[in-house]
Design a protein around this motif. Structure first.
Motif, PDB file in Angstrom:
ATOM      1  N   GLY A 263       0.438  12.562  -9.315  1.00  0.00           N
ATOM      2  CA  GLY A 263       1.205  12.285  -8.107  1.00  0.00           C
ATOM      3  C   GLY A 263       0.964  13.331  -7.030  1.00  0.00           C
ATOM      4  O   GLY A 263       0.788  12.991  -5.848  1.00  0.00           O
ATOM      5  N   THR A 264       0.925  14.600  -7.435  1.00  0.00           N
ATOM      6  CA  THR A 264       0.661  15.673  -6.473  1.00  0.00           C
ATOM      7  C   THR A 264      -0.740  15.547  -5.899  1.00  0.00           C
ATOM      8  O   THR A 264      -0.952  15.722  -4.692  1.00  0.00           O
ATOM      9  CB  THR A 264       0.827  17.039  -7.155  1.00  0.00           C
ATOM     10  OG1 THR A 264       2.130  17.127  -7.745  1.00  0.00           O
ATOM     11  CG2 THR A 264       0.651  18.166  -6.149  1.00  0.00           C
ATOM     12  N   GLY A 265      -1.707  15.229  -6.766  1.00  0.00           N
ATOM     13  CA  GLY A 265      -3.081  15.052  -6.298  1.00  0.00           C
ATOM     14  C   GLY A 265      -3.210  13.915  -5.309  1.00  0.00           C
ATOM     15  O   GLY A 265      -3.901  14.026  -4.286  1.00  0.00           O
ATOM     16  N   LEU A 266      -2.548  12.795  -5.589  1.00  0.00           N
ATOM     17  CA  LEU A 266      -2.572  11.653  -4.674  1.00  0.00           C
ATOM     18  C   LEU A 266      -1.973  12.011  -3.320  1.00  0.00           C
ATOM     19  O   LEU A 266      -2.497  11.624  -2.271  1.00  0.00           O
ATOM     20  CB  LEU A 266      -1.801  10.473  -5.288  1.00  0.00           C
ATOM     21  CG  LEU A 266      -2.558   9.602  -6.278  1.00  0.00           C
ATOM     22  CD1 LEU A 266      -1.610   8.591  -6.910  1.00  0.00           C
ATOM     23  CD2 LEU A 266      -3.701   8.875  -5.598  1.00  0.00           C
ATOM     24  N   PHE A 267      -0.879  12.754  -3.346  1.00  0.00           N
ATOM     25  CA  PHE A 267      -0.228  13.148  -2.098  1.00  0.00           C
ATOM     26  C   PHE A 267      -1.152  14.029  -1.256  1.00  0.00           C
ATOM     27  O   PHE A 267      -1.305  13.820  -0.052  1.00  0.00           O
ATOM     28  CB  PHE A 267       1.079  13.886  -2.398  1.00  0.00           C
ATOM     29  CG  PHE A 267       1.738  14.472  -1.185  1.00  0.00           C
ATOM     30  CD1 PHE A 267       2.432  13.666  -0.300  1.00  0.00           C
ATOM     31  CD2 PHE A 267       1.650  15.831  -0.925  1.00  0.00           C
ATOM     32  CE1 PHE A 267       3.042  14.199   0.832  1.00  0.00           C
ATOM     33  CE2 PHE A 267       2.254  16.383   0.197  1.00  0.00           C
ATOM     34  CZ  PHE A 267       2.941  15.562   1.079  1.00  0.00           C
ATOM     35  N   VAL A 268      -1.772  15.005  -1.883  1.00  0.00           N
ATOM     36  CA  VAL A 268      -2.653  15.928  -1.158  1.00  0.00           C
ATOM     37  C   VAL A 268      -3.853  15.184  -0.590  1.00  0.00           C
ATOM     38  O   VAL A 268      -4.218  15.354   0.587  1.00  0.00           O
ATOM     39  CB  VAL A 268      -3.114  17.073  -2.085  1.00  0.00           C
ATOM     40  CG1 VAL A 268      -4.187  17.920  -1.403  1.00  0.00           C
ATOM     41  CG2 VAL A 268      -1.934  17.948  -2.479  1.00  0.00           C
ATOM     42  N   ILE A 269      -4.488  14.327  -1.399  1.00  0.00           N
ATOM     43  CA  ILE A 269      -5.679  13.607  -0.941  1.00  0.00           C
ATOM     44  C   ILE A 269      -5.323  12.623   0.163  1.00  0.00           C
ATOM     45  O   ILE A 269      -6.022  12.529   1.188  1.00  0.00           O
ATOM     46  CB  ILE A 269      -6.343  12.887  -2.128  1.00  0.00           C
ATOM     47  CG1 ILE A 269      -6.900  13.910  -3.111  1.00  0.00           C
ATOM     48  CG2 ILE A 269      -7.464  11.963  -1.640  1.00  0.00           C
ATOM     49  CD1 ILE A 269      -7.402  13.312  -4.410  1.00  0.00           C
TER      50      ILE A 269
ATOM     51  N   GLY B 109       0.828  -1.198   0.000  1.00  0.00           N
ATOM     52  CA  GLY B 109       0.000   0.000   0.000  1.00  0.00           C
ATOM     53  C   GLY B 109       0.861   1.246   0.000  1.00  0.00           C
ATOM     54  O   GLY B 109       1.995   1.245  -0.464  1.00  0.00           O
ATOM     55  N   GLY B 110       0.318   2.339   0.562  1.00  0.00           N
ATOM     56  CA  GLY B 110       1.057   3.579   0.649  1.00  0.00           C
ATOM     57  C   GLY B 110       0.901   4.455  -0.584  1.00  0.00           C
ATOM     58  O   GLY B 110       0.216   4.108  -1.553  1.00  0.00           O
ATOM     59  N   LEU B 111       1.567   5.615  -0.541  1.00  0.00           N
ATOM     60  CA  LEU B 111       1.548   6.537  -1.674  1.00  0.00           C
ATOM     61  C   LEU B 111       2.221   5.944  -2.904  1.00  0.00           C
ATOM     62  O   LEU B 111       1.930   6.323  -4.023  1.00  0.00           O
ATOM     63  CB  LEU B 111       2.283   7.830  -1.313  1.00  0.00           C
ATOM     64  CG  LEU B 111       1.526   8.858  -0.486  1.00  0.00           C
ATOM     65  CD1 LEU B 111       2.479   9.960  -0.036  1.00  0.00           C
ATOM     66  CD2 LEU B 111       0.387   9.454  -1.299  1.00  0.00           C
ATOM     67  N   LYS B 112       3.119   5.045  -2.714  1.00  0.00           N
ATOM     68  CA  LYS B 112       3.928   4.360  -3.709  1.00  0.00           C
ATOM     69  C   LYS B 112       5.253   5.090  -3.935  1.00  0.00           C
ATOM     70  O   LYS B 112       5.353   6.312  -3.845  1.00  0.00           O
ATOM     71  CB  LYS B 112       3.197   4.187  -5.049  1.00  0.00           C
ATOM     72  CG  LYS B 112       1.886   3.421  -4.933  1.00  0.00           C
ATOM     73  CD  LYS B 112       2.120   2.009  -4.426  1.00  0.00           C
ATOM     74  CE  LYS B 112       0.872   1.152  -4.459  1.00  0.00           C
ATOM     75  NZ  LYS B 112      -0.153   1.541  -3.482  1.00  0.00           N
ATOM     76  N   THR B 113       6.263   4.290  -4.211  1.00  0.00           N
ATOM     77  CA  THR B 113       7.618   4.811  -4.387  1.00  0.00           C
ATOM     78  C   THR B 113       7.709   5.802  -5.536  1.00  0.00           C
ATOM     79  O   THR B 113       8.428   6.802  -5.455  1.00  0.00           O
ATOM     80  CB  THR B 113       8.590   3.651  -4.659  1.00  0.00           C
ATOM     81  OG1 THR B 113       8.086   2.861  -5.757  1.00  0.00           O
ATOM     82  CG2 THR B 113       8.743   2.755  -3.444  1.00  0.00           C
ATOM     83  N   THR B 114       6.971   5.540  -6.624  1.00  0.00           N
ATOM     84  CA  THR B 114       7.055   6.426  -7.782  1.00  0.00           C
ATOM     85  C   THR B 114       6.467   7.799  -7.460  1.00  0.00           C
ATOM     86  O   THR B 114       6.999   8.826  -7.909  1.00  0.00           O
ATOM     87  CB  THR B 114       6.320   5.813  -8.984  1.00  0.00           C
ATOM     88  OG1 THR B 114       5.021   5.364  -8.571  1.00  0.00           O
ATOM     89  CG2 THR B 114       7.106   4.642  -9.545  1.00  0.00           C
ATOM     90  N   THR B 115       5.369   7.833  -6.701  1.00  0.00           N
ATOM     91  CA  THR B 115       4.776   9.111  -6.312  1.00  0.00           C
ATOM     92  C   THR B 115       5.749   9.919  -5.467  1.00  0.00           C
ATOM     93  O   THR B 115       5.957  11.120  -5.693  1.00  0.00           O
ATOM     94  CB  THR B 115       3.473   8.885  -5.525  1.00  0.00           C
ATOM     95  OG1 THR B 115       2.562   8.114  -6.318  1.00  0.00           O
ATOM     96  CG2 THR B 115       2.821  10.205  -5.146  1.00  0.00           C
ATOM     97  N   PHE B 116       6.353   9.248  -4.484  1.00  0.00           N
ATOM     98  CA  PHE B 116       7.329   9.909  -3.617  1.00  0.00           C
ATOM     99  C   PHE B 116       8.513  10.424  -4.432  1.00  0.00           C
ATOM    100  O   PHE B 116       8.967  11.569  -4.256  1.00  0.00           O
ATOM    101  CB  PHE B 116       7.810   8.915  -2.553  1.00  0.00           C
ATOM    102  CG  PHE B 116       8.985   9.390  -1.748  1.00  0.00           C
ATOM    103  CD1 PHE B 116       8.837  10.364  -0.776  1.00  0.00           C
ATOM    104  CD2 PHE B 116      10.251   8.849  -1.971  1.00  0.00           C
ATOM    105  CE1 PHE B 116       9.924  10.806  -0.038  1.00  0.00           C
ATOM    106  CE2 PHE B 116      11.343   9.282  -1.236  1.00  0.00           C
ATOM    107  CZ  PHE B 116      11.173  10.259  -0.263  1.00  0.00           C
TER     108      PHE B 116
END
Length: 457
Positions: A356-362, A317-324
Motif C-alpha cells: 500500500g505504501t509503495g502504491l501511494f508513493v508511485i 480507479g484510484g489508489l483504492k479505498t483499502t490503500t487509503f
C-alpha cells in the motif's frame, strides 16, 4: 500445499492484463477512424481517436469532442461497447491475476471467517466469470429500468430508452460518458436520477469480492448454508471506508456550496446534489455542477476523492479505498506506538502495508510528473492556465475519473498524449505494480545487510 510464487506465474497474467487493454484500445481507435456512420461531421484525427478510445476502454470519461452531438447513435453504441468491455475486463482480469498469484477468489468460508476451512469449495474460473457477468448485467439492467421510468416524462417513451441504457452502463462501469452535452447538470432538479446514478456508481466501485461476500451472507438466509459470523477484514475495510468517505464528503460539499452553487436549489435538491458531489469523484466522472464555478475548497476535496477512488476488483480507479485506509491505520498505529497495524481485531500483514505504501508513493510520483509535463508543455489555446486546473485534469486522468474544469478540449497535441498515457497507466499500472510487489516480497532474500539508522524529521 500452496505453491510459491514465481516471476513467470506473475508475468503471464500481467502480460494478459496489459495486452488485452492495449488490443482493445487499438481496436477501438481503428473503429473510431474507419467504421462508417458514427459521426455527425468529420471523423476524428488519429490522436483524438486514440484519446477517445483510451478514455472509453479505461472508463475515464475525459472527452475532446461532445459525445452527445459529435457521434451518431451508432458511434455512441461503439463507445458504450468499449466502456462495457473495459469495465468487465477490469473485473475479470483482476480476478485472474489474484487467482494466478495464489490468492484465489473463493466462496468458501475461509475467505469470510478466520475459523472455518471447509464447507463450500472454491469457485472455478468459469463460474467466477459467470458470476461477474450476472452481477454486472443484472445491476445495469435494473439501473436502466429505473432511469427509463424517471426519464419518460422528459424524453418520451422512445427517447428515454437509449439514454437510460447508456447512463446505466456508464455509471456502473464508473466511466462518466454521457449522451448529454453537460453531463447531468440538466438533472440537478431530479433527485431520483442522481440517487440511481449514485447507487450504480457505488455498486460498481465496491468490488466483486465484497459484493460476492455480501451476496453469500444474503444467500445463507435463503438456503441451508452455515451461518457466517463476520465479514472478512477486506470487506469490512471497504464498506467502512466507503461509508466514511461518502458521508464525510456529503457533509463537506454541502457546507462548501450550500450558499454557492447550491444556493438556488430546494432543500431536497441541495441534499441530493451534495451527495452526488461526494459519490461521483470516486471515480465515475459525471457532474451535476460546473466545477469551473465551484469554490477552491470543493475542487480540492474533489481531487482528494479522485485520488482515493473505488475499491479493489471493481470498475473504479484510484489508489483504492483499502490503500487509503491502510495508510491511515498505519499512521494511527505508529502514533500509539503499536508494533502492528490492526483493524477489526485483526493484524494486517507487514507485506500488505508495504504494498500500500509503495502504491501511494508511485502513484503520487506519476501524478506529480504528469502535472510537471502539463505545466511545461502549456499551450492551451487561450485557456486560462491556472495551476489548479492542470492539477485537476491530471488527477482526473490518472485516476480514470473523467471530471474536468473545461480544459480537455483546449489541450495541445502533446498534452493530449500525456493524458492518454496517464489514463492507461492509471487503469493498468496500480494492479500490475501491486502484483509485482507481491512477487518481490514473496521472494525476499534470506540474507540482509546490516542496519544503520538515519535521522527523520
Amino acid at each position: 500445499m500452496r505453491h510459491a510464487l514465481t516471476p513467470n506465474r506473475w508475468l503471464a497474467p500481467a502480460e494478459l492484463f496489459l495486452s488485452s487493454f492495449i488490443a482493445l484500445i487499438i481496436l477501438g481507435s481503428l473503429g473510431l477512424k474507419f467504421l462508417p456512420g458514427i459521426y455527425q461531421g468529420e471523423p476524428l484525427n488519429w490522436t483524438d481517436a486514440i484519446f477517445t478510445s483510451t478514455s472509453a476502454v479505461c472508463v475515464t470519461g475525459l472527452i475532446v469532442v461532445d459525445t452527445a452531438t459529435y457521434f451518431t447513435l451508432r458511434g455512441q453504441a461503439l463507445i458504450l461497447l468499449l466502456i462495457q468491455l473495459g469495465g468487465l475486463g477490469m473485473l475479470i482480469l483482476t480476478s485472474v491475476i489474484i487467482t494466478a498469484l495464489g490468492r484465489k477468489i473463493s466462496l468458501n468460508l475461509e475467505s469470510v471467517t478466520a475459523d472455518s476451512r471447509k464447507l463450500i469449495p472454491q469457485v472455478s474460473a468459469r463460474l467466477l466469470i459467470t458470476n461477474i457477468l450476472k452481477f454486472t448485467f443484472l445491476i445495469e439492467a435494473a439501473g436502466a429500468f429505473f432511469l427509463y421510468c424517471m426519464w419518460v416524462p422528459r424524453l418520451g417513451w422512445k427517447g428515454a430508452a437509449w439514454p437510460a441504457v447508456f447512463h446505466s452502463v456508464s455509471a456502473f462501469c464508473n466511466a462518466g460518458f454521457s449522451t448529454n452535452s453537460n453531463s447531468l447538470i440538466n438533472y440537478q432538479d431530479s433527485p431520483g436520477t442522481l440517487l440511481v446514478i449514485s447507487v450504480l456508481i457505488i455498486l460498481g466501485g465496491l468490488g466483486f469480492v465484497t459484493m460476492q461476500e455480501l451476496n453469500l451472507r444474503f444467500a445463507q438466509r435463503q438456503q441451508s448454508l452455515p451461518r457466517i459470523k463476520r465479514l472478512s477484514v477486506h470487506s469490512q475495510l471497504v464498506l467502512w471506508t466507503s461509508f466514511i468517505l461518502i458521508l464525510g464528503g456529503w457533509l463537506l460539499f454541502a457546507g462548501f456550496e450550500w450558499n454557492g452553487l447550491l444556493a438556488e436549489m430546494s432543500l431536497s435538491d441541495k441534499l441530493t446534489n451534495s451527495l452526488f458531489l461526494s459519490v461521483t469523484p470516486r471515480t465515475a466522472g459525471f457532474n451535476s455542477i460546473d466545477y469551473e464555478q465551484a469554490t477552491d475548497s470543493t475542487n480540492l476535496l474533489t481531487m482528494i476523492l479522485m485520488m482515493i477512488g473505488g475499491s479493489p476488483s471493481s470498475t473504479a480507479g484510484g489508489l483504492k479505498t483499502t490503500t487509503f485506509a491502510l495508510l491511515g491505520l498505519l499512521a494511527w498505529s505508529k502514533l500509539r506506538s503499536q508494533t502492528t497495524t490492526t483493524f477489526a481485531s485483526r493484524s494486517i500483514p507487514d507485506e500488505t502495508i508495504q504494498r500500500g505504501t509503495g502504491l501511494f508513493v508511485i502513484s503520487t510520483s506519476v501524478v506529480v510528473t504528469g502535472v510537471f509535463l502539463m505545466s511545461s508543455i502549456g499551450d492551451f489555446h487561450g485557456y486560462e492556465q491556472r495551476f489548479l486546473v492542470r492539477l485537476f485534469e491530471t488527477i482526473s486522468a490518472f485516476n480514470t475519473v473523467g471530471l474536468s474544469m473545461g480544459l480537455t478540449d483546449s489541450l495541445s497535441l502533446p498534452s493530449r498524449w500525456v493524458l492518454i498515457f496517464l489514463m492507461f497507466a492509471g487503469r493498468t499500472g496500480p494492479l500490475v505494480i501491486a502484483s509485482a510487489l507481491i512477487v518481490r516480497l514473496a521472494h525476499r532474500s534470506k540474507f540482509r545487510l546490516a542496519y544503520e539508522d538515519v535521522i527523520v524529521g
